[in-house]
Structures are given as structure tokens and as C-alpha cells.
Design a protein around this motif. Structure first.
Motif, PDB file in Angstrom:
ATOM      1  N   SER A   1      99.817  10.251  49.834  1.00  0.00           N
ATOM      2  CA  SER A   1     100.114   9.159  48.908  1.00  0.00           C
ATOM      3  C   SER A   1      98.982   8.962  47.911  1.00  0.00           C
ATOM      4  O   SER A   1      99.207   8.790  46.714  1.00  0.00           O
ATOM      5  CB  SER A   1     100.330   7.861  49.682  1.00  0.00           C
TER       6      SER A   1
ATOM      7  N   VAL B   1     108.836   6.664  38.546  1.00  0.00           N
ATOM      8  CA  VAL B   1     109.345   6.703  39.923  1.00  0.00           C
ATOM      9  C   VAL B   1     108.320   7.368  40.841  1.00  0.00           C
ATOM     10  O   VAL B   1     108.097   6.918  41.965  1.00  0.00           O
ATOM     11  CB  VAL B   1     110.697   7.452  39.964  1.00  0.00           C
TER      12      VAL B   1
ATOM     13  N   ILE C   1     106.745   5.564  44.033  1.00  0.00           N
ATOM     14  CA  ILE C   1     106.842   6.063  45.411  1.00  0.00           C
ATOM     15  C   ILE C   1     105.461   6.103  46.057  1.00  0.00           C
ATOM     16  O   ILE C   1     105.268   5.611  47.172  1.00  0.00           O
ATOM     17  CB  ILE C   1     107.497   7.455  45.429  1.00  0.00           C
ATOM     18  N   SER C   2     104.480   6.640  45.337  1.00  0.00           N
ATOM     19  CA  SER C   2     103.168   6.749  46.000  1.00  0.00           C
ATOM     20  C   SER C   2     102.509   5.383  46.159  1.00  0.00           C
ATOM     21  O   SER C   2     101.909   5.109  47.187  1.00  0.00           O
ATOM     22  CB  SER C   2     102.238   7.701  45.264  1.00  0.00           C
TER      23      SER C   2
ATOM     24  N   SER D   1     104.180   3.382  48.782  1.00  0.00           N
ATOM     25  CA  SER D   1     103.857   3.972  50.073  1.00  0.00           C
ATOM     26  C   SER D   1     102.473   3.513  50.511  1.00  0.00           C
ATOM     27  O   SER D   1     102.262   3.157  51.674  1.00  0.00           O
ATOM     28  CB  SER D   1     103.916   5.490  49.974  1.00  0.00           C
TER      29      SER D   1
ATOM     30  N   LEU E   1     108.940   4.456  53.090  1.00  0.00           N
ATOM     31  CA  LEU E   1     107.979   5.502  52.754  1.00  0.00           C
ATOM     32  C   LEU E   1     106.985   5.706  53.889  1.00  0.00           C
ATOM     33  O   LEU E   1     106.915   4.904  54.828  1.00  0.00           O
ATOM     34  CB  LEU E   1     107.259   5.113  51.460  1.00  0.00           C
TER      35      LEU E   1
ATOM     36  N   ALA F   1     105.905  13.699  46.229  1.00  0.00           N
ATOM     37  CA  ALA F   1     106.684  12.476  46.428  1.00  0.00           C
ATOM     38  C   ALA F   1     107.788  12.706  47.454  1.00  0.00           C
ATOM     39  O   ALA F   1     108.051  11.854  48.312  1.00  0.00           O
ATOM     40  CB  ALA F   1     107.273  12.012  45.112  1.00  0.00           C
TER      41      ALA F   1
ATOM     42  N   VAL G   1     108.387  10.626  50.975  1.00  0.00           N
ATOM     43  CA  VAL G   1     109.633  10.009  51.425  1.00  0.00           C
ATOM     44  C   VAL G   1     110.078  10.616  52.744  1.00  0.00           C
ATOM     45  O   VAL G   1     110.448   9.910  53.689  1.00  0.00           O
ATOM     46  CB  VAL G   1     110.728  10.169  50.351  1.00  0.00           C
TER      47      VAL G   1
END
Lengths: 497, 781
Positions: free
Chosen positions: A334, A369, A373-374, A377, A384, A458, A462
Motif C-alpha cells: 500500500s 482510483v 485504493i492505496s 488501504s 482492502l 492496486a 484488493v
């Protein structure tokens, strides 16, 4: 031989890179070797599942006399995560790092780091570990200063000096320990210490020196200063690599030392490490809130997240250590990916100052995005990987009856979320302030490789959240092995082909 | 039949993620096409509602989960079906409504993505049969609502509102997570059906109060209860369809749902009752009161939502079978009229361009169908017959009258809040739709007939539904008794009637209406009073307060960060050394016995003593040296001294190495000394003394440690091995050589790499520098 490859692969690249002049060939070769390294690391997985611990006696000299390379489940896991991060950052760097830097040996030095990191994860000998630390330090220092921009030099000098102190402590510790016990092999040391447990407190000074050295490397409170001073200065691909790998080696060594040596004097070490972790968690996240530089925020958060790992170790239960290992791996992905996004923003906008940035989401929803996500997370939101990590740590804390520590870990998550959302609001959502004219590069540069690397990362983040169970099971096995040092000692000392 | 639900919820998520790829194909039809999904869910649930027995729950097992013990299995019982029906039904209408309302917005694919994911999260939340899964969906609703509220993210206000909503609900989410882990740790399961079936109640566990307060925090933050209510009016920044959805069936109702769902596990204790009654009561009254002073239709509705949620929480707190029943009915009532009213606000906004009720006038002419729908919705909100709202309000009164021991405080609060609701309802309808000569006539941008059917359908259908259910509330009886069975654990006969006969409750209703009408007639003075109160209250405006708390936090953080990460190298080093010394002395205190080595120290020879004396002298000289060169020379003397020491004790090769290294360092130093800046003493006397003390302390500690190291007799196994085998096995006469290139060759390899790196690094740095100089010259030319 199987473990030596992790040292010899990067070494081969280093030799080849000395001979080749063209930047493009250097880059391609780098990707190729990073792929080999990844495949090799993955190949270790079935072996370690079968054998529990892989031991190689270098040069054929039996255990306490020569150098042993040892990889248990924990090591293999770290090798794989390192290989993944390294592979993706290398792909990213082929496009992100400018040609001049690539020509003057960017990959040459990254492979130096890889060699050092790989070596540290499989070293079964404290002096050998020290050597790998030096390899890592030297390559990362040069990588940081390569290009010689003013800010870069300032950051890298701080990095170098504070880390040299770490090396000094480490080597003094090694010397004292060798003077006392006459051996450098970690398994042998562990065995001797458990026999001489009445003498343990006399060994503590040496161990303290080494633990402080790891704490400096791992950027724990109060030894973290070098990290926020230097990580935001080099090219983004470099910060991404350093953020993904370096501190983790310090923490890896701390866990290794704890489970081999320190646990004999648990009353002293346990509280110390636990509260060092708590302080790191709190102070890191607190300092991050005040920053207005994309990469500085992320850098301070490294301190906080390293704290999570360390409290997992401090609980000293199977679930605690398993949680720590999982968290470490999650953080490698991440955090690196957050830095990768920062690198793209920098390339596109020419700055990473939150106050002058804006509208990135409108410009490129895909990178938006990816950051989302990171960052989420890191903040620990489901589904995540960071969520699973946070959950495991808190659960381990509750099980170990450290309710207060678990509560602190819980609410640090809220402040992490705050910082991450701050970046999101300022960089991705806000309109670019009208009074701030930002020079935009004349032509849009291609970034397909950067994008590919970040997307893969990413997806892994996920996936690590959605299908966490097999990974957690593996981490638990690794933790069980770690808590059973007799197995380690036995396999290394009574090694037979 | 139910099994399809697993698939449908998964499909919502999948479709949500895929919307950006679907949108280019469907364009403006996206909303309508997407609406099929919630419609199917609605139909499935309706069939379940008709077929489910009053003591039956359906468990849909799944084998997939993030971690084992956390499978995504679902549970259908009265409670989840009621919530699910509203979520999917209103969701269907909202999607229809959005397809026209959002038509002119940018970034529509994003909108549909967020909305669909939000819908999926909300549906998952109510059907989850696993606390952990419930939490996952709970967090997802917070995240999705963050994106929805901040949809117009170029506006500062939107960003602020979304940040507030996220931080507050995420705080609640964290509390919930902790409570769930604790519960799971105590009971050994996260499965809701197991917790209910084994009737596990945590009331007597030592951690009960921690769990309770965490769960309550989660519920009241999510359900916008006092003092966390302020994020909800801020959330008005979202586009109207979102507000309609957030308020009527989803998001804020999740808190109420959580309380009902966890009732069997932690509910019903004294603390539970009083805490809920307290927050619920305050919120109920405050929300109704504050709604009076607003002008923006959406804000008015937002405050009435807060009031309604307060009512539900209060009812749950009263904790009688009747009150729980009332809470659930009230949830249905509220969902129906609030969803409708928000969509009406959206229609008015589209057709006139304003939402200010005091600007708008006589809207009946332009949008007659909407006006009729609005009338029905407002009647329901006021709690008048023949709408379902009347049934709901009667139940609420009944519950409040029966509230054990506290009805004297609960009832007046409830009646007061209701009177205000009646007044607000009449005011809103009157100002908007009835023609008033004194106000300027509203200009219509669009008339109703210009709107597509899908745009109006939602408001009308919800109004009709409210009416229909009001006329025949018996339809709900079975499902209600099922819900109650799984909440309170015992079944009871439920009778819902529109007409209860003349009784106490009816009298109260009539009284309420009278007072409400009276307030409406005197609304000007009343509004003035409320406005002054609100103005006074604005000094403690919570959103502003929240922002300033955050700003203060950032201020504190940056102040202290500058103190910690100050950038002064010497203090960093100082910290490192001091902490290390502190740690070592800390552990030294734990040793009780200090013994000198039995052999004592061996006598020091005179030439060694002389050597040490000279070395120490040069240390002092180096410290006080006035020029750089002399300091370096003194350092050289120390280095050679150490080399000599090696020599005296027989390590010839070490001594040679040491001499070589020292010589090279000296030469390099002398070479670069010319380029260094002028040597000056910049530090003050005190800081020099401080540094001196610390240096001496560090030195003393190292000495101590080394002396102590003598206590353990070294084990010479390894070095003996080297001595014995270097010739026989490693085939080398020089032991050091065999160690370096054979026994420990890997170390040598590593060190070689270090040197290569260093050399290459120096080379690269120089080349960069030269290139830069060349570029500069080219520019000059």
C-alpha cells in the motif's frame, strides 16, 4: 544453493550494468532480472512449505563456523513481497526516472538495495546481516543523492549520518556479543543464550545496541528523524522503493532478534517494544497531519504504520506476530503504491505541494482510483488489505488482553484516515487555486508502464483483502515457527544435506 | 427463492464497479437500466414477505469470506426484510428519478457507480448474518456516502461536508469494529443467528459497558443523534436524489437498524434504556425545533429527519414490545414520506430553480400532480389520517404513555416534537403550493408535463403507498410480529388499525393538531423567537466548531512536529545517544549483583600505558584544536595509537590495515581541506559544555560495557576451528586470508559490493555535476 540465488541474481546484474552503456538496455535487463528474482522467490514457497526451514551453509562450512543462510516461512514471505515490490517499482522506474539518471546507474544502485534486502532476509549470521545492512545503506545513500539536486543532497546527508550511527551501534553490538559468546551464527547464539540464561542481563547492553540500531533502521520513535528528512527529496521511484523496503528490513531484524534472543528476558523487552510501537503509531500519525507535502505525509505515516507492526510483536502471541507479518506485507504494497501515485502526480504537475495541486481526479480518474485504493488501504477501510491488517492487530491485542493498546491502535486509524482524506481532497478533488500558476509540462508524456505497475499493485492490495485467509494462515504458520526457536536452532546446527 | 438474493447483492457490487464501462453504451438510459436490479430485489423480498412465517428466519449460507468465520452469509427475517424492502424499493425509484435529475451533470458514470455501490452496501448491511460482514458493509456505506456527499467536489462546502460525514461515521465505524471483535472474542462467534438462537446476552460480562458504549457511539454517529447530528444537514450538499436516499431508507437508518439487530445481544439493560432515551429524546425535540427556523426546503427536511431518527432511538430505548413495534412502523412511515418529500424538493428545484420556501409561491399551478403527492406526504409527516403516518404516530403516543416510569418526561417531549412537526408540515405545504398575493409569483422554468414520467413516479408512488398502507395496515402485521420475535425473543399478536376508537391517544392527537395549527397561524412571532434562538445557537455552530477543532489539531500538530522534527542534526544525534544510554542504564539497574571478573585485571605494561597516555592527550588536543588540520592530525595520532595497540597484543595484520587506513584518510582529508568552508566555532559555550558532558557519558558507558563484557568467559570454539582447519581444510597458511576468502567469503562479497557501489556512486555524482556545468555554459553561450 537455492538461497544464494537471491544474492547472486542482483550481483550478476550489478556486474552486467558495469559493462553496458545504453540506458535502454540497462532498463530492459533490470526488468528481466527483477522478473527472475520474483520467480525465484515464488519458487521458494513450495519448498519452505515442505521443509519448514531452508538452510544453506555457504562454502560448505558447517554451521557455527561458516556463514549460514536461513529462510523460514517469514523470510520467504518477505522475500516474495520484496520481489513483488521491486519488480513493479522497476517497471515503473523505466518510465518515471529520467534518462540521465538511468544512464548513470539508477538500476545499478537499486539492485544494490535488492541485494542488501534479500541478504538481510536470509542472513543466519549477525555479522553477515551487518554486511547486508551496509550494502543496503551505501546503495540507498547514493540512489538518494544521485542527481545532486540541492534538496536531495541535504536529505541524503542526514540519511547517511543517522544511519551510520545505526551501523556503529550494530557493529559494536556484534563485537560485544562475539567477544562474550565467541560465535556469530544466530542459531548458535540463540542456543548458547538459552543455556546461559542466568548471564542474560550481562548480554543486554550488546542486545540494546543492536535493537537501537534496528529501531533506527525501522524508524521507530524516538529514532525516526532520518526518514521524514530524506524520503521526500529523491525521484519518486526511489522514494517508493525505499519506503517499500528499507524500514521493513529493520523491523524484520527486530522480529528475528526478538524471537531468537530477546524473548529470554521478556519482562524487559516486551514492555519496551510495545510502548515504542504505541508511541511510533501516535507520533507518526500526529506529525503527518501537519504536513502539506504529498510525500512528507506518506513518510510520516510510515513511522505510524511501523508502530502497528511492532505492537503486534509486542503482544508476543501467535496471532500478534501473525498480524505483524501480515501488516508488514500489506504496508509494503500500500505504501509503495501511494508513493507511485505521488510520482505520477509530480510528473504531471511538477509539484507535490498540496496547496498548489488540484483537480487530479478530473484529469485522470484512473490514477484517482489507484490512490484511493492505496490510501484507504493504509487507513484500514474494508475490503482492502489494510483493513485485514488492522483487524488482526486489534484482535490480537484484545486476545492478549492489551485493551488500551488495541484501542489506541483503533483510533490511530481515524487520524490516518484524516490525513489520507486530506490528500484526497486537496490533490484530487479541489480545483486548482486560481492564484497559483503551476507550470505544466509542454507535452503530455506517456505513462503506460507507470500505470501498469500501479494497477497491478492496486489489484494485489484488493486481492490481499478479499482473499486474506490463505495469507493469514501462512502468516500464522510463520508465527508458530518464529515462536519455536528450537526448530530454527536444530535445523541450522544439525544441518545435513 | 431467497438464494437469488446472494447473487443479487453481489451483482450490485459488480455492476457498480462496471458502470464506467457500461455508461458509454447506455448513456442516458443508464439510470433506468440500473433500476431493474433493485426492482428485482424488491420483488424477491416482497415474495419472501408474503411467504415467511411469523417465527421463521431464512439463513442463506455462503462459503466465501475474507477470513474464515466471516463468511458472507445472509439472514432473512422480519427486520431485515422490512429494511430491505425500503432500501430496494426506494432505491429503484431513486434511480428512475436520477436518470432525469442528473442528466445535465458531469461525471454521471461516477454518480451511478457510487449510488449502486452504496445500494449494495446498504442491502448487504441489513441482510448480513455475520457481525463482521455487517461491519464491512457499514464502513462501505460510510465511504460511498463520502463520495456521494462530495459529488460536487469543486465546491469547498461539499468537501467540508463530506469530510465531516466521513470522519464522524468512520469514528462510529471504528467503535463498532472494536465492539464486534470484543463480542466475537467473548462469544466465539460472529454469526448473528447463533447469537440469537443461543440467546447469548453479554449483560453480565465485565466488558459489557465498553461494548455497549462503543455500539451506542456507532449507532448515534451513523443515525445523526445529538451531539453528532450536525453532519446530516451538511450532507445536503449532495445532489437531491442522494439526499432522498440517505434520509429515507439508508445510511442514517443504519444506526437504528444496528440497535434493533443487536438488541438480543446487548439490549434491554438499564444503561441501554436510559442512554437511548436521553439521546433520542433530545434529538427528537431539537430536530423538530430547529426545522422551524429554516428556509431551504432540503434543510427543513434534514432537521425533520433528525427528529424522526431521535423518535426511533427513543422508542427503542423505552423498550416495551409496543415501543419496538412503534419504532419499526415509524421507520416505514418515515421512509415513505421522507423519500417522497425529498424527490418533491428535487422536482421543485428543477422546475423553478429555487428551494427557498419563502420565495416560492403557488406552485400548484405548474406542478399539480406533485402538489397532490406532496399533500399526502405532508399529511403523513404530520401524522394525520388516513395516511400510514397516523398509524405510526398513534403507536408512538401509545408507547410513550406506557413508557415505564418515565412517561412524564418522554410524553411531553414527544407531543411537543409532534406539534412542531404538524406546524412545519402545514407551513411547508402552505408556503409552497397555496397562492399568496403578498409574495411574488414564481416563474417556472419547466412545467410538470415537460418532465418524463420516471421523474415524477417516485414521489407519487411513495405517496400512494403511504395512503394504501394507512388504509390497510394489516398487511404489515405478520412481518412485524416476525421482526419482534427476533428482536425481543417472544412472539405477540400484532394488530394495526387506522381507527382505534376514542381513547387517550386520540385525544392527544387532536390536541397535537390543535396546537400545531395554532403555531402555524402565529408562525411569524414563533419563527422570530426560534430565529433568535438559532442565532444564539449559531455561536456554538457545531460544524464550524468541528472545523475549528480540526484546524486547532493541525496547528498543534505542526507546532509540535517542528519541535520534534526540527532539522538540527546535532540534536538528532544527541537523542540517539541519550536514549541508548538511558536504555542501557535502565536495564543495568535490574542487575543486583555486580561482580568483578575472578581473575581481576591483568597488569598493564608501561609501554601500553604510555601509548594510552599519548592517545588520550591527542583526543584532548583534537577537541580543543583551533584549526582543522591540527584536529585531523591529532585524530591521526589516535588512529596510529590504536594500530600500535594491535601490534603490542600480537595482531600484526590488523595493525598494518589500521596504519594503511589511517594514512589514506589523512591524505584524503588533506586533499579536500582546501575546498571546505572556513573553520569557525559557531556553537555557544553552554552547548559545547553540554555536548562535552554527553560525549564523556557515552564514552564512559562504552567503557563500562566493555569491562562488563569480561564477566563472561568467551567461548573460543569458532576461532579454534579456524586455527585448526585453515591449513588442512581451507588450504591457506594465513588464517585471516582463509577467513576472508573461504570461511566467511560471503561477507567479503558483500563488502566488495559496498565498495563498488561507493566507487560507482562517486563517479556518477561527479558526472552529473559535470553535465550540469556543461549545460550552464551552453545556456550562457
Amino acid at each position: 544453493m537455492i538461497l544464494l540465488a537471491h544474492i547472486l541474481l542482483p550481483f550478476t546484474y550489478i556486474l552486467l550494468a558495469l559493462l553496458i552503456k545504453k540506458a535502454s538496455i540497462k532498463s530492459r535487463l533490470a526488468v528481466l532480472f527483477a522478473t527472475f528474482n520474483l520467480l525465484w522467490a515464488l519458487a521458494l514457497l513450495p519448498i519452505v512449505q515442505f521443509k519448514d526451514i531452508i538452510v544453506v551453509q555457504v562454502g560448505g562450512w558447517a554451521a557455527p563456523y561458516g556463514i549460514s543462510l536461513v529462510a523460514d516461512r517469514f523470510s520467504v514471505f518477505m522475500l516474495i513481497m520484496t520481489a513483488i515490490v521491486f519488480f513493479l517499482v522497476t517497471i515503473y522506474a523505466t518510465q518515471s526516472v529520467d534518462k540521465a539518471r538511468r544512464k548513470s546507474g539508477h538500476f545499478f544502485f537499486t539492485f544494490g538495495i535488492l541485494m542488501g534486502v534479500n541478504g538481510s532476509f536470509i542472513a543466519g549470521d549477525i555479522f553477515n546481516l551487518y554486511v547486508w545492512y551496509e550494502v543496503m545503506l551505501m546503495s540507498s545513500f547514493i540512489l538518494m543523492s544521485l542527481g545532486g539536486e540541492r534538496a536531495q543532497m541535504e536529505g541524503s546527508i542526514k540519511y547517511l549520518i543517522l544511519n551510520l550511527i545505526s551501523a556503529l551501534f550494530f557493529v559494536s553490538g556484534v563485537g560485544l556479543l562475539y567477544g562474550n559468546l565467541g560465535t556469530l551464527n544466530m542459531a548458535d547464539l540463540s542456543a548458547i543464550i538459552s543455556e546461559k540464561s542466568h548471564m542474560l542481563t550481562h548480554l543486554n547492553p550488546a542486545l540494546i545496541l543492536m535493537v537501537v540500531s534496528f529501531a533506527i533502521k525501522g524508524a521507530l520513535v524516538p529514532f525516526f528523524f532520518w526518514l521524514p528528512a530524506s524520503y521526500h527529496t529523491p525521484p519518486p521511484a526511489v522514494s517508493a522503493l525505499l519506503a517499500g523496503l528499507l524500514t521493513k528490513v529493520g523491523i524484520y531484524s527486530l522480529i528475528r532478534f526478538y524471537t531468537l534472543f530477546l524473548y529470554h528476558d521478556a519482562p524487559f523487552w516486551n514492555q519496551l517494544i510495545l510502548w515504542m510501537g504505541v508511541l511510533s503509531m501516535v507520533i507518526g500519525v500526529f506529525a503527518a497531519s501537519s504536513q502539506f507535502d504529498f510525500r512528507k505525509i506518506l513518510s510520516f505515516h510510515i513511522i505510524s504504520q511501523v508502530g502497528y507492526v511492532v505492537i503486534g510483536l509486542g503482544f508476543y502471541t501467535v496471532s500478534g506476530i501473525a498480524a505483524a507479518i501480515f501488516f508488514l506485507a500489506h504496508n509494503m504494497l500500500s505504501k509503495t503504491n501511494a508513493f507511485l501515485v505521488a510520482g505520477w502526480v509530480k510528473r504531471q504537475k511538477g509539484t507535490l505541494n498540496l496547496k498548489t495541486l488540484g483537480e487530479v481526479y478530473k484529469e485522470s480518474p484512473v490514477w484517482g482510483v489507484l490512490f484511493f485504493i492505496s490510501a484507504f488501504s493504509l487507513a484500514g477501510l474494508p475490503p482492502l488489505s489494510g483493513f485485514i491488517g488492522k483487524y488482526l492487530i486489534i484482535k490480537a491485542g484484545i486476545e492478549a488482553n492489551y485493551i488500551v493498546v488495541a484501542l489506541i491502535a483503533l483510533f490511530v486509524g481515524l487520524f490516518t484516515l484524516f490525513s489520507m482524506v486530506k490528500i484526497w481532497l486537496e490533490v484530487f478533488w479541489k480545483d486548482v487555486p486560481k492564484d497559483r500558476v503551476v507550470k505544466i509540462p509542454e507535452k503530455k508524456r506517456k505513462s503506460q508502464y507507470m500505470l501498469t505497475a500501479s494497477i497491478i499493485m492496486a489489484i494485489l492490495i484488493v486481492a490481499m483483502g478479499l482473499w486474506a485467509q490463505p495469507i493469514v494462515t501462512y502468516c500464522e504458520q510463520a508465527a508458530v515457527d518464529l515462536l519455536n526457536p528450537e526448530l530454527y536452532i536444530d535445523r541450522v546446527l544439525n544441518f545435513s544435506r | 427463492m431467497g438464494n437469488i438474493l446472494l447473487l443479487l447483492i453481489g451483482l450490485l457490487f459488480l455492476v457498480g464497479v462496471l458502470v464506467p464501462f457500461i455508461y458509454p453504451v447506455l448513456k442516458k438510459r443508464t439510470g433506468v437500466v440500473l433500476s431493474v436490479l433493485p426492482l428485482v430485489i424488491f420483488i424477491v423480498l416482497l415474495l419472501e414477505l408474503l411467504s415467511i412465517g411469523s417465527r421463521e428466519s431464512i439463513i442463506l449460507d455462503s462459503t466465501w469470506g475474507f477470513l474464515s468465520g466471516m463468511e458472507f452469509s445472509y439472514r432473512l427475517d422480519g427486520l431485515s426484510i422490512i429494511f430491505g424492502l425500503l432500501i430496494s424499493g426506494i432505491g429503484f425509484l431513486i434511480l428512475l428519478f436520477s436518470s432525469y435529475y442528473m442528466a445535465k451533470y458531469d461525471r454521471q458514470p461516477h454518480f451511478y457507480t457510487y449510488l449502486t455501490l452504496f445500494m449494495g452496501a446498504m442491502t448487504g448491511l441489513v441482510f448480513a448474518d455475520n457481525l463482521f460482514v455487517l461491519f464491512v458493509f457499514w464502513e462501505l456505506t460510510s465511504v460511498a456516502s463520502f463520495f456521494l456527499i462530495g459529488f460536487d467536489h469543486h465546491l469547498e462546502k461539499s468537501r467540508q461536508a463530506s469530510l465531516q460525514a466521513l470522519l464522524i461515521t468512520a469514528f462510529g465505524g471504528l467503535c463498532l469494529l472494536f465492539a464486534i471483535i470484543l463480542t466475537g472474542n467473548i462469544t466465539g462467534t460472529y454469526r448473528i443467528s447463533e447469537l440469537i438462537n443461543y440467546s447469548i446476552h453479554l449483560g453480565n460480562h465485565p466488558h459489557y459497558y465498553l461494548i455497549l458504549s462503543l455500539v451506542l457511539l456507532a449507532a448515534i454517529t451513523k443515525s445523526a443523534q445529538f451531539p453528532f447530528h450536525f453532519w446530516l444537514p451538511g450532507a445536503m450538499q449532495a445532489p437531491t436524489p442522494i439526499s432522498a436516499y440517505l434520509h429515507s431508507a439508508t445510511m442514517v437508518n443504519a444506526g437504528v437498524f444496528l440497535l434493533l439487530r443487536l438488541y438480543p445481544v446487548i439490549g434491554g439493560t438499564v444503561a441501554w434504556k436510559y442512554l437511548l432515551i436521553l439521546t433520542g429524546g433530545i434529538t427528537m425535540f431539537l430536530g423538530a425545533f430547529l426545522s422551524m427556523g429554516q428556509r431551504d426546503l432540503k434543510r427543513i427536511l434534514a432537521f425533520t429527519t433528525i427528529s424522526a431518527l431521535g423518535t426511533m432511538v427513543l422508542l427503542i430505548g423505552i423498550d416495551t414490545p409496543n415501543s419496538i413495534k412503534a419504532a419499526i412502523v415509524f421507520f416505514i412511515v418515515h421512509g415513505l414520506y421522507k423519500g417522497g418529500l425529498f424527490m418533491i424538493a428535487g422536482i421543485i428545484d428543477k422546475s423553478t430553480g429555487s428551494r427557498d420556501i419563502y420565495e416560492l409561491n403557488g406552485l400548484f399551478r405548474g406542478i399539480p400532480v406533485t402538489a397532490i403527492a406532496a399533500l399526502l406526504a405532508v399529511i403523513s409527516m404530520a401524522g394525520l389520517p388516513p395516511m400510514l403516518g397516523f398509524v405510526g404516530k398513534e403507536l408512538v403516543y401509545e408507547a410513550q404513555i406506557q413508557a415505564p416510569g418515565i412517561s412524564w418526561i418522554v410524553l411531553p417531549l414527544g407531543v411537543g416534537a409532534n406539534i412542531l412537526m404538524v406546524a412545519v408540515s402545514i407551513t411547508v405545504f402552505y408556503e409552497l403550493f397555496v397562492f399568496n398575493k403578498n409574495k411574488p409569483a414564481t416563474k417556472f422554468k419547466y412545467h410538470e408535463r415537460q418532465f418524463p414520467v420516471t421523474f415524477l413516479a417516485g414521489a407519487v408512488l411513495l405517496a400512494i403507498l403511504g395512503l394504501g398502507l394507512g388504509m390497510s395496515p394489516r398487511f404489515l402485521e405478520n412481518i412485524l410480529s416476525n421482526a419482534l420475535y427476533y428482536i425481543q425473543g417472544h412472539s405477540m399478536e400484532i394488530k394495526l388499525r387506522l381507527w382505534h376508537g376514542f381513547n387517550q391517544v386520540l385525544m392527544l392527537s387532536i390536541f397535537t393538531i390543535f396546537c400545531g395549527v395554532a403555531i402555524f397561524l402565529f408562525r411569524k412571532p414563533v419563527n422570530r423567537v426560534i430565529s433568535t434562538f438559532i442565532n444564539w445557537l449559531d455561536r456554538y455552530h457545531l460544524p464550524t466548531l468541528f472545523t475549528s477543532v480540526i484546524n486547532y489539531y493541525i496547528y498543534l500538530a505542526s507546532k509540535n512536529t517542528r519541535r520534534i522534527q526540527h532539522g538540527y542534526h546535532r540534536f538528532y544525534l544527541l537523542t540517539f545517544f541519550l536514549v541508548t544510554i538511558a536504555l542501557i542504564s535502565l536495564q543495568q539497574f535490574r542487575i543486583t549483583e555486580v561482580t568483578l571478573p575472578e581473575s581481576g585485571f591483568s597488569p598493564v605494561k608501561w609501554h601500553v600505558a604510555l601509548l594510552l597516555f599519548i592517545a588520550s592527550l591527542s583526543v584532548i588536543f583534537a577537541v580543543f584544536a583551533k584549526t582543522r588540520l591540527s584536529a585531523i592530525l591529532a585524530m591521526g595520532v589516535i588512529g596510529y595509537g590504536i594500530g600500535m595497540l594491535y601490534l603490542f597484543y600480537g595482531a600484526v595484520d590488523l595493525a598494518i590495515t589500521q596504519f594503511l587506513v589511517e594514512t589514506i584518510i589523512m591524505i584524503v582529508f588533506v586533499m579536500v581541506i582546501y575546498y571546505l568552508p572556513r573553520f569557525a566555532i559557531l556553537s555557544s559555550k553552554t552547548s559545547r559544555i553540554r555536548d562535552g558532558i554527553i560525549s564523556i557519558a557515552v564514552g564512559a558507558f562504552v567503557t563500562l560495557i566493555v569491562l562488563k563484557a569480561q564477566l563472561i568467559k568467551p567461548d573460543s570454539r569458532v576461532s579454534d576451528f579456524f586455527v585448526e582447519n585453515s591449513y588442512t581444510l581451507a588450504h591457506g597458511k594465513n588464517i585471516i586470508n582463509t577467513i576472508l576468502i573461504d570461511f566467511r567469503s560471503l561477507d567479503t562479497l558483500g563488502e566488495m559490493v559496498v565498495i563498488t557501489m561507493a566507487a560507482a556512486g562517486v563517479f556518477s555524482l561527479f558526472r552529473f555535476q559535470i553535465q550540469r556545468l556543461k549545460k550552464k555554459e551552453e545556456k550562457k553561450e
